[in-house]
Design a protein around this motif. Structure first.
Motif, PDB file in Angstrom:
ATOM      1  N   SER A  45       0.826  -1.215   0.000  1.00 47.64           N
ATOM      2  CA  SER A  45       0.000   0.000   0.000  1.00 47.64           C
ATOM      3  C   SER A  45       0.855   1.258   0.000  1.00 47.64           C
ATOM      4  CB  SER A  45      -0.917   0.003   1.229  1.00 47.64           C
ATOM      5  OG  SER A  45      -1.724  -1.153   1.272  1.00 47.64           O
ATOM      6  N   PRO A  46       1.606   1.515  -1.076  1.00 45.33           N
ATOM      7  CA  PRO A  46       2.499   2.680  -1.067  1.00 45.33           C
ATOM      8  C   PRO A  46       1.777   4.010  -0.947  1.00 45.33           C
ATOM      9  CG  PRO A  46       2.389   1.703  -3.267  1.00 45.33           C
ATOM     10  CD  PRO A  46       1.726   0.737  -2.327  1.00 45.33           C
ATOM     11  N   TRP A  47       0.520   4.083  -1.326  1.00 43.76           N
ATOM     12  CA  TRP A  47      -0.186   5.368  -1.237  1.00 43.76           C
ATOM     13  C   TRP A  47      -0.317   5.820   0.213  1.00 43.76           C
ATOM     14  CZ3 TRP A  47      -4.981   7.674   0.158  1.00 43.76           C
ATOM     15  CH2 TRP A  47      -5.833   6.859   0.923  1.00 43.76           C
ATOM     16  N   LEU A  48      -0.348   4.873   1.165  1.00 47.28           N
ATOM     17  CA  LEU A  48      -0.563   5.225   2.567  1.00 47.28           C
ATOM     18  C   LEU A  48       0.578   6.054   3.149  1.00 47.28           C
ATOM     19  CD1 LEU A  48      -2.138   2.004   4.118  1.00 47.28           C
ATOM     20  CD2 LEU A  48      -3.219   4.251   3.856  1.00 47.28           C
ATOM     21  N   ASP A  49       1.771   5.934   2.594  1.00 48.83           N
ATOM     22  CA  ASP A  49       2.847   6.801   3.081  1.00 48.83           C
ATOM     23  C   ASP A  49       3.187   7.898   2.074  1.00 48.83           C
ATOM     24  OD1 ASP A  49       5.612   5.445   1.748  1.00 48.83           O
ATOM     25  OD2 ASP A  49       4.016   4.028   2.159  1.00 48.83           O
ATOM     26  N   GLU A  50       3.284   7.564   0.776  1.00 50.92           N
ATOM     27  CA  GLU A  50       3.692   8.574  -0.199  1.00 50.92           C
ATOM     28  C   GLU A  50       2.612   9.647  -0.410  1.00 50.92           C
ATOM     29  OE1 GLU A  50       6.538   9.057  -1.059  1.00 50.92           O
ATOM     30  OE2 GLU A  50       7.599   7.143  -0.969  1.00 50.92           O
ATOM     31  N   SER A  51       1.368   9.242  -0.566  1.00 47.45           N
ATOM     32  CA  SER A  51       0.308  10.236  -0.795  1.00 47.45           C
ATOM     33  C   SER A  51       0.075  11.080   0.444  1.00 47.45           C
ATOM     34  CB  SER A  51      -0.980   9.535  -1.219  1.00 47.45           C
ATOM     35  OG  SER A  51      -0.823   8.846  -2.448  1.00 47.45           O
ATOM     36  N   PHE A  52       0.140  10.467   1.625  1.00 50.57           N
ATOM     37  CA  PHE A  52      -0.061  11.220   2.858  1.00 50.57           C
ATOM     38  C   PHE A  52       1.086  12.201   3.082  1.00 50.57           C
ATOM     39  CE2 PHE A  52      -3.391   8.359   3.286  1.00 50.57           C
ATOM     40  CZ  PHE A  52      -4.106   8.526   4.459  1.00 50.57           C
ATOM     41  N   ALA A  53       2.319  11.770   2.803  1.00 45.81           N
ATOM     42  CA  ALA A  53       3.453  12.685   2.951  1.00 45.81           C
ATOM     43  C   ALA A  53       3.359  13.836   1.960  1.00 45.81           C
ATOM     44  CB  ALA A  53       4.769  11.932   2.776  1.00 45.81           C
ATOM     45  N   GLN A  54       2.913  13.545   0.739  1.00 51.28           N
ATOM     46  CA  GLN A  54       2.820  14.615  -0.255  1.00 51.28           C
ATOM     47  C   GLN A  54       1.642  15.546   0.037  1.00 51.28           C
ATOM     48  OE1 GLN A  54       5.104  15.482  -1.967  1.00 51.28           O
ATOM     49  NE2 GLN A  54       4.612  16.202  -4.002  1.00 51.28           N
ATOM     50  N   TYR A  55       0.571  15.019   0.591  1.00 52.59           N
ATOM     51  CA  TYR A  55      -0.538  15.878   1.032  1.00 52.59           C
ATOM     52  C   TYR A  55      -0.052  16.844   2.111  1.00 52.59           C
ATOM     53  CZ  TYR A  55      -4.792  17.093   3.663  1.00 52.59           C
ATOM     54  OH  TYR A  55      -5.782  17.759   4.345  1.00 52.59           O
ATOM     55  N   ALA A  56       0.734  16.345   3.062  1.00 55.31           N
ATOM     56  CA  ALA A  56       1.321  17.221   4.084  1.00 55.31           C
ATOM     57  C   ALA A  56       2.241  18.255   3.437  1.00 55.31           C
ATOM     58  CB  ALA A  56       2.088  16.384   5.108  1.00 55.31           C
ATOM     59  N   ASN A  57       2.977  17.842   2.411  1.00 55.92           N
ATOM     60  CA  ASN A  57       3.868  18.740   1.682  1.00 55.92           C
ATOM     61  C   ASN A  57       3.069  19.839   0.977  1.00 55.92           C
ATOM     62  OD1 ASN A  57       6.732  19.091   0.678  1.00 55.92           O
ATOM     63  ND2 ASN A  57       5.704  18.856  -1.292  1.00 55.92           N
ATOM     64  N   PHE A  58       1.964  19.452   0.329  1.00 59.50           N
ATOM     65  CA  PHE A  58       1.099  20.446  -0.330  1.00 59.50           C
ATOM     66  C   PHE A  58       0.596  21.474   0.679  1.00 59.50           C
ATOM     67  CE2 PHE A  58      -0.675  17.990  -4.272  1.00 59.50           C
ATOM     68  CZ  PHE A  58       0.618  17.851  -4.745  1.00 59.50           C
ATOM     69  N   ARG A  59       0.145  21.005   1.829  1.00 60.10           N
ATOM     70  CA  ARG A  59      -0.398  21.915   2.837  1.00 60.10           C
ATOM     71  C   ARG A  59       0.688  22.839   3.390  1.00 60.10           C
ATOM     72  NH1 ARG A  59      -4.958  21.666   5.348  1.00 60.10           N
ATOM     73  NH2 ARG A  59      -3.972  22.116   7.368  1.00 60.10           N
ATOM     74  N   PHE A  60       1.870  22.298   3.594  1.00 59.29           N
ATOM     75  CA  PHE A  60       2.970  23.114   4.121  1.00 59.29           C
ATOM     76  C   PHE A  60       3.264  24.285   3.193  1.00 59.29           C
ATOM     77  CE2 PHE A  60       7.432  24.289   4.345  1.00 59.29           C
ATOM     78  CZ  PHE A  60       7.634  24.461   5.705  1.00 59.29           C
ATOM     79  N   TYR A  61       3.306  24.042   1.887  1.00 60.11           N
ATOM     80  CA  TYR A  61       3.646  25.084   0.922  1.00 60.11           C
ATOM     81  C   TYR A  61       2.435  25.912   0.490  1.00 60.11           C
ATOM     82  CZ  TYR A  61       8.411  23.386   0.390  1.00 60.11           C
ATOM     83  OH  TYR A  61       9.715  23.037   0.616  1.00 60.11           O
ATOM     84  N   GLY A  62       1.240  25.576   1.004  1.00 58.24           N
ATOM     85  CA  GLY A  62       0.064  26.377   0.691  1.00 58.24           C
ATOM     86  C   GLY A  62      -0.437  26.215  -0.716  1.00 58.24           C
ATOM     87  N   LEU A  63      -0.272  25.033  -1.298  1.00 55.00           N
ATOM     88  CA  LEU A  63      -0.730  24.814  -2.666  1.00 55.00           C
ATOM     89  C   LEU A  63      -2.246  24.936  -2.739  1.00 55.00           C
ATOM     90  CD1 LEU A  63       0.083  23.939  -5.557  1.00 55.00           C
ATOM     91  CD2 LEU A  63      -0.409  21.596  -4.854  1.00 55.00           C
ATOM     92  N   ASP A  64      -2.744  25.659  -3.737  1.00 54.84           N
ATOM     93  CA  ASP A  64      -4.182  25.791  -3.956  1.00 54.84           C
ATOM     94  C   ASP A  64      -4.693  24.503  -4.602  1.00 54.84           C
ATOM     95  OD1 ASP A  64      -6.767  26.416  -4.548  1.00 54.84           O
ATOM     96  OD2 ASP A  64      -6.319  28.318  -5.535  1.00 54.84           O
ATOM     97  N   THR A  65      -5.186  23.579  -3.778  1.00 59.58           N
ATOM     98  CA  THR A  65      -5.582  22.260  -4.280  1.00 59.58           C
ATOM     99  C   THR A  65      -6.937  22.273  -4.976  1.00 59.58           C
ATOM    100  OG1 THR A  65      -6.498  21.710  -2.105  1.00 59.58           O
ATOM    101  CG2 THR A  65      -4.203  21.046  -2.552  1.00 59.58           C
ATOM    102  N   ARG A  66      -7.616  23.421  -5.044  1.00 64.12           N
ATOM    103  CA  ARG A  66      -8.874  23.477  -5.798  1.00 64.12           C
ATOM    104  C   ARG A  66      -8.626  23.209  -7.274  1.00 64.12           C
ATOM    105  NH1 ARG A  66     -10.622  29.221  -3.417  1.00 64.12           N
ATOM    106  NH2 ARG A  66      -8.395  29.463  -3.870  1.00 64.12           N
TER     107      ARG A  66
END
Length: 471
Positions: free
Chosen positions: A355-376
């Motif tokens: 289940s690689p998404w459980l660590d890679e996607s979650f880490a990248q979601y945290a990365n997006f939030r840290f940098y303030g990416l407009d995910t809309r």
């Protein structure tokens, strides 16, 4: 939800650099991921509890003059957590993943990691391309009982710039130490090594590692470190770590600096002399900010120290408990993503092969939030190749569809951002913090996360999982 701001151009460039280096690292040097005949063997032979657990690794290694070869002794004690007798254990020799068994007719002779003189059990020949070594125990180990296995180990750092490799005078020893494989309800997890992504799955353990090396060599490690005088011209670095899933170190003529976050975490930085100074500065600043933020969002970082190892030529980044390897340019590097992995896989574990998404996607979601990416507008950057592709696919799939693996870094965090919009920002924040707390030092699955999300949702999330390829 709190609105996410549009990124300033400099920050957006840095985020794109991070994503690019992550994808380069993920796609480089892929090994074939054929199914192992041993994988899953013996399912049902033991109880469902993951075992062996409560492991303690005691390691003493001595390096040669340049840190390219380490030799010594390793002992691991462990407990049988299952309700059935444990008759064997497997050691994962992940360092052999790309070089396998060496020359035909001489299995293990040219492998980078060689185990010999096993005590406390009877070893078989290495299998799964020399990444798995079965050790039969002298007698069945009953539920709750402990025993230990000791062995000599020889580690030769390969001549490649990789997580287990070298760059110039600097050595990287990620996944170099033999570690125990996991047996759970699915049987023994003996999946093949993949260089695209990770194959790793381990329970938390305690490590005490003594590294004897030349005094002109600096050695960052997992855990907290202290140095002791050794023989003339030599130094002993002692690394101690509790409740971690692996132990990594590096060695070389690093420059160093230390700072402490407001929350009390020591951030030790190590970089080669040719690493861009601006990149080092940006990486150190982002590391302090990320540790503070993720500590608030997911739970306080428990290990007290993080080591950042920076060189200009390393391909992307690679996470280990308390230590990250970072390719660092003038724009910085993937430090935020890699530090997010301290929580997503390091503290909240998962089977990275299944289940690689459980660590890679979650880490990248945290990365997006840290940098303030407009995910809309998140999905505008995502190329979806086929409606049948599942984000929940295993590395067996991604290794055979290498051009699609970017989805765990792009579509995965977009799906989590959409879930945030469905639940609301405050509810999503509580979900992640409580989910981390409930799986702290444990192992999570996709079904665990779905149940946790459903428990805080006002509507049935079944259609959401289906629409986002998370079934």
């Amino acid at each position: 939800m709190s609105p996410l701001t549009v990124l300033p151009p400099r920050v957006r460039r840095r985020l794109f650099v991070v994503l690019a280096v992550l994808l380069v690292a993920a796609g480089a040097g892929v090994s074939d991921a054929e199914a192992s005949p041993e994988a899953g063997a013996g399912a049902g032979a033991y109880g469902a509890a993951a075992t062996p657990d409560g492991a303690r690794y005691d390691v003493a290694l001595r390096s040669d003059a340049d840190g390219g070869h380490w030799r010594g002794r390793q002992r691991v004690s462990f407990r049988n957590a299952s309700d059935r007798p444990l008759r064997e254990v497997y050691l994962r020799l992940w360092g052999n993943g790309e070089d396998t068994c060496g020359e035909p007719g001489a299995p293990g002779a040219s492998s980078p990691v060689v185990v010999s003189n096993v005590r406390g059990g009877t070893p078989d020949r290495p299998t799964v391309n020399c990444t798995a070594l079965r050790v039969a125990l002298p007698k069945p180990l009953a539920h709750g009982q402990r025993t230990s296995v000791g062995f000599d180990v020889s580690i030769t750092v390969p001549d490649r710039n990789a997580r287990f490799g070298r760059e110039g005078a600097h050595r990287f020893l990620g996944n170099a130490l033999p570690v125990l494989a996991v047996h759970d309800a699915a049987g023994w997890h003996l999946d093949p090594y993949v260089a695209v992504g990770e194959s790793f799955y381990a329970l938390t353990a305690d490590f005490r590692v003594r590294l004897d090396h030349p005094s002109d060599m600096v050695v960052p490690t997992t855990g907290t470190t202290r140095t002791l005088p050794g023989a003339p011209g030599r130094t002993v670095t002692l690394g101690v770590a509790r409740r971690v899933r692996d132990f990594a170190w590096a060695a070389g003529p690093f420059r160093t600096a230390t700072q402490t976050t407001p929350g009390g975490v020591r951030v030790k930085s190590y970089w080669s002399s040719d690493t861009p100074a601006e990149g080092v500065r940006l990486t150190r600043a982002d590391a302090v900010a990320a540790l503070e933020r993720f500590g608030r969002e997911f739970g306080r970082y428990p290990y007290g120290e993080v080591d950042l190892v920076m060189t200009p030529g390393f391909g992307g980044g690679m996470e280990y408990p308390g230590l990250v390897l970072l390719g660092t340019t003038e724009e910085g590097g993937a430090v935020v993503h890699e530090l997010a992995h301290q929580w997503w896989y390091g503290i909240v574990g998962n089977d990275e092969y299944a289940s690689p998404w459980l660590d890679e996607s979650f880490a990248q979601y945290a990365n997006f939030r840290f940098y303030g990416l407009d995910t809309r507008d998140c999905w505008s950057e995502v190329y979806w190749p086929d409606e049948g592709v599942r984000l929940t696919s295993s590395m067996a799939y991604w290794s055979q569809h290498r051009g699609e693996y970017h989805l765990v870094y792009t579509a995965g965090p977009c799906a989590l951002a959409d879930l945030e919009r469905v639940l609301g920002a405050d509810t999503m924040a509580r979900l992640l913090k409580h989910y981390a707390r409930d799986h702290w030092y444990g192992v999570s699955t996709t079904e665990d996360f779905k149940r946790a999300a459903q428990s805080v949702a006002d509507t049935d999330l079944g259609p959401f999982w289906e629409a986002h390829h998370l079934t």
